[in-house]
Design a protein around this motif. Structure first.
Motif, short mmCIF file in Angstrom:
data_model
loop_
_atom_site.label_atom_id
_atom_site.label_comp_id
_atom_site.label_asym_id
_atom_site.label_seq_id
_atom_site.Cartn_x
_atom_site.Cartn_y
_atom_site.Cartn_z
N LYS A 3 0.85 -1.19 0.00
CA LYS A 3 0.00 0.00 0.00
C LYS A 3 0.89 1.25 0.00
N LYS A 22 -0.50 1.31 -9.81
CA LYS A 22 -1.40 0.17 -10.00
C LYS A 22 -0.85 -0.77 -11.07
N ASN A 27 -0.88 -0.89 -4.46
CA ASN A 27 -2.22 -0.46 -4.09
C ASN A 27 -2.15 0.99 -3.61
#
Length: 140
Positions: A3, A22, A27
């Motif tokens: 993330k 992406k 993410n």
């Protein structure tokens, strides 16, 4: 999936980064100002933060200090991004413990390579620590 929190007030830059991250298996989440950035960080507990220095709601340096105090992000690596050409910024970035500084307009491929390298080093360090701990347990 790693993330990455993007704290960037320029929507075009944030969108371009989101698309590229992406496409490279990350993410990404986006916050457009410092207040939203702190809130997002608490919610998602990012693995890395891309942080603009100049933005509404507080500057990136102040937000980096906030991230260092928050339990959710105290160990999260920060990469600053800026349009400023001020040579003193590099020293400030180092003092704040950031892992990198990229000046706008930046080469996205270089940034992605830097991010990938940072994650690889973090994984290698974690693996080495785990091996060391396992060896210590075996020695007992």
């Amino acid at each position: 999936m790693k993330k990455i929190l993007i704290v960037e007030d320029d929507q075009k830059i944030a969108m371009a980064l989101t698309i590229r991250l992406k496409a490279n298996g990350y993410n990404p989440s986006v916050a457009s100002d410092a207040i939203a950035g702190a809130s997002q960080a608490r919610a998602i507990k990012p693995d890395l933060i891309l942080l603009d220095i100049s933005m509404p709601g507080g500057n990136g340096f102040q937000l980096a200090e906030t991230f260092h105090r928050m339990p959710e992000t105290s160990e999260t690596p920060i990469i600053f991004i800026t349009a400023s050409k001020n040579p003193e910024l590099e020293q400030k970035v180092v003092e704040l413990g950031a892992v990198g500084l990229f000046e706008k307009p930046f080469d996205t491929e270089k940034l992605l390579g830097f991010i990938e390298g940072k994650f690889k080093r973090m994984t290698d360090l974690l693996n080495a620590q785990q091996r060391s701990a396992a060896n210590r347990r075996l020695e007992r």
